[in-house]
Write a protein that holds these residues in place. Structure first.
Motif, PDB file in Angstrom:
ATOM      1  N   ARG A   1      34.233 104.426  39.428  1.00 38.68           N
ATOM      2  CA  ARG A   1      34.537 105.394  40.631  1.00 38.68           C
ATOM      3  C   ARG A   1      33.943 106.870  40.608  1.00 38.68           C
ATOM      4  O   ARG A   1      33.935 106.633  41.730  1.00 38.68           O
ATOM      5  CB  ARG A   1      36.101 105.320  40.031  1.00 38.68           C
ATOM      6  N   LEU A   2      33.615 107.397  39.845  1.00 47.34           N
ATOM      7  CA  LEU A   2      32.930 108.934  39.625  1.00 47.34           C
ATOM      8  C   LEU A   2      31.444 108.728  40.067  1.00 47.34           C
ATOM      9  O   LEU A   2      31.140 109.174  41.125  1.00 47.34           O
ATOM     10  CB  LEU A   2      32.924 108.912  38.109  1.00 47.34           C
ATOM     11  N   TRP A   3      30.866 107.570  40.401  1.00 47.65           N
ATOM     12  CA  TRP A   3      29.769 107.426  40.851  1.00 47.65           C
ATOM     13  C   TRP A   3      30.329 106.815  42.115  1.00 47.65           C
ATOM     14  O   TRP A   3      29.124 108.247  42.834  1.00 47.65           O
ATOM     15  CB  TRP A   3      29.296 105.794  39.945  1.00 47.65           C
ATOM     16  N   MET A   4      30.357 106.111  42.556  1.00 44.82           N
ATOM     17  CA  MET A   4      30.357 105.443  44.185  1.00 44.82           C
ATOM     18  C   MET A   4      31.298 106.845  44.892  1.00 44.82           C
ATOM     19  O   MET A   4      30.522 107.421  46.308  1.00 44.82           O
ATOM     20  CB  MET A   4      31.653 105.096  43.981  1.00 44.82           C
ATOM     21  N   ALA A   5      31.516 108.206  44.660  1.00 40.60           N
ATOM     22  CA  ALA A   5      32.310 109.279  44.953  1.00 40.60           C
ATOM     23  C   ALA A   5      31.271 110.873  44.577  1.00 40.60           C
ATOM     24  O   ALA A   5      31.212 111.547  45.376  1.00 40.60           O
ATOM     25  CB  ALA A   5      33.240 109.904  43.059  1.00 40.60           C
ATOM     26  N   GLY A   6      30.600 110.517  44.013  1.00 45.50           N
ATOM     27  CA  GLY A   6      28.642 111.149  44.138  1.00 45.50           C
ATOM     28  C   GLY A   6      28.490 111.943  42.882  1.00 45.50           C
ATOM     29  O   GLY A   6      27.882 112.214  42.690  1.00 45.50           O
TER      30      GLY A   6
END
Length: 278
Positions: free
Chosen positions: A21-26
Motif C-alpha cells: 500500500r505504501l509503495w502504490m501510494a508513492g
C-alpha cells in the motif's frame, strides 16, 4: 515523497500488505527481516526473497539487499529492498522519518519510540504513548485497523478469526519437532484428514500432519523448515471456491495497511509544513 524515509520491520503477509500500500501510494520503504522468515502465507509475503530469489506480490518485486547502501540503490531501481537485520541495527544509520514494526510477534522485540519521529506498532505488544506513538489494531472484528493513540491493542487470544464458520480449526500447528516435508502445496484442495505434510524428527521418526478441515491450503511453511512442537505450520481456508485468495493480499492486511498509510501521510504532511528540510 521518495526522500521521506520509511522503514518497516517485518515482511510477512500482514507487513506485505502495508509495504504494498505504501509503495502504490508513492512512498519507498526499506524493509528489515530475519535471516530465516517463517511466513505461512508465502505466496503473499515479500520476506520470501531472503531465501535467494526475488519475491513478487501483486506486481510488486522485492529482493534481498546485502547492505543498507545497496538497499537505498534498490529503491532507486524500483525494487523493494529487504535487508536481513532482525535486531534493527541499521535503523539508527538510516534515520527514518517513520518506523513501522510489522513483525506481529505478539510482543515488542526492540522497537522504541526514540527510533524515529513517528513510530507505529501493529498489534499486541505495543502501547501507544509509551514504546510507540501509534498502535494499529490487528484483531478481526469491529476494531480491526483502528488507530490507537493511547493504550494498547487487544491482547492475543491465540484463536484465529472465524472464516467460513471455522476459527481455530483453520490453523495447524506442528504436533512434533523436526524438519517439514511437503506432501501438498499452497492452493491445493484437500479433504479433512488428508496428509498435507510430514515432519521428520530425530532417530528417523516421521510424523504425518493431516488437514484439520476440508478446503484450500492457503498457507504452508517452507519445505525443509525446522520447527518446534506447537509451531504454526499451515493455514486452511474452508471456502473452496476462493482459490485466488491464496495468492492475493488479504482483506485484513489491506485494512491494516490503510490505517498505516493514513498515519504516514499525516507524518509526511507535517514534515512538508515544516519546510521539508532533510
Amino acid at each position: 515523497m521518495d526522500q521521506f524515509r520509511i522503514m518497516v520491520r517485518g515482511a510477512g503477509d500482514i507487513a506485505t500488505g502495508t509495504i504494498h500500500r505504501l509503495w502504490m501510494a508513492g512512498f519507498r520503504p526499506v524493509v528489515l527481516e530475519t535471516d530465516k522468515p517463517s511466513a505461512i502465507r508465502r505466496q503473499v509475503s515479500l520476506c520470501e526473497c531472503v531465501y535467494g530469489d526475488a519475491a513478487v506480490v501483486e506486481g510488486l518485486t522485492a529482493k534481498r539487499a546485502i547492505s543498507l547502501a545497496e538497499a537505498v540503490r534498490m529503491l532507486e531501481e524500483g525494487v523493494v529492498p529487504v535487508l536481513v537485520d532482525h535486531a534493527g541495527k541499521s535503523i539508527g544509520e538510516y534515520r527514518p522519518d517513520v518506523l513501522i514494526d510489522a513483525i506481529l510477534a505478539k510482543k515488542n522485540l526492540g522497537t522504541g519510540r526514540d527510533m524515529a519521529p513517528t513510530v507505529i506498532g501493529l498489534g499486541p505488544g505495543f502501547c501507544a504513548g509509551e514504546d510507540v506513538d501509534y498502535v494499529i489494531e490487528t484483531m478481526r472484528g469491529h476494531n480491526l485497523g483502528r488507530i490507537i493513540t493511547e493504550g494498547c491493542a487487544q491482547p492475543n487470544t491465540g484463536i484465529p478469526g472465524v472464516i467460513g464458520g471455522y476459527g481455530k480449526e483453520r490453523v495447524i500447528h506442528a504436533p512434533a519437532a523436526g524438519v517439514t516435508r511437503h506432501v501438498r502445496n499452497i492452493g491445493d484442495t484437500v479433504e479433512k484428514g488428508e496428509v498435507i505434510l510430514r515432519i521428520h524428527g530425530s532417530e528417523n521418526e516421521v510424523t504425518e500432519v493431516p488437514a484439520t478441515l476440508s478446503g484450500l491450503i492457503r498457507g504452508m511453511i517452507r519445505d525443509g523448515y525446522p520447527v518446534t512442537e506447537g509451531f504454526k505450520i499451515a493455514d486452511i481456508d474452508p471456502r473452496q471456491d476462493q482459490y485466488r485468495n491464496c495468492f492475493t493480499i488479504s482483506d485484513k492486511a489491506r485494512c491494516i495497511a490503510g490505517s498505516v498509510l493514513e498515519l504516514v501521510c499525516a507524518a509526511y504532511r507535517e514534515r512538508q509544513s515544516k519546510g521539508g528540510a532533510m
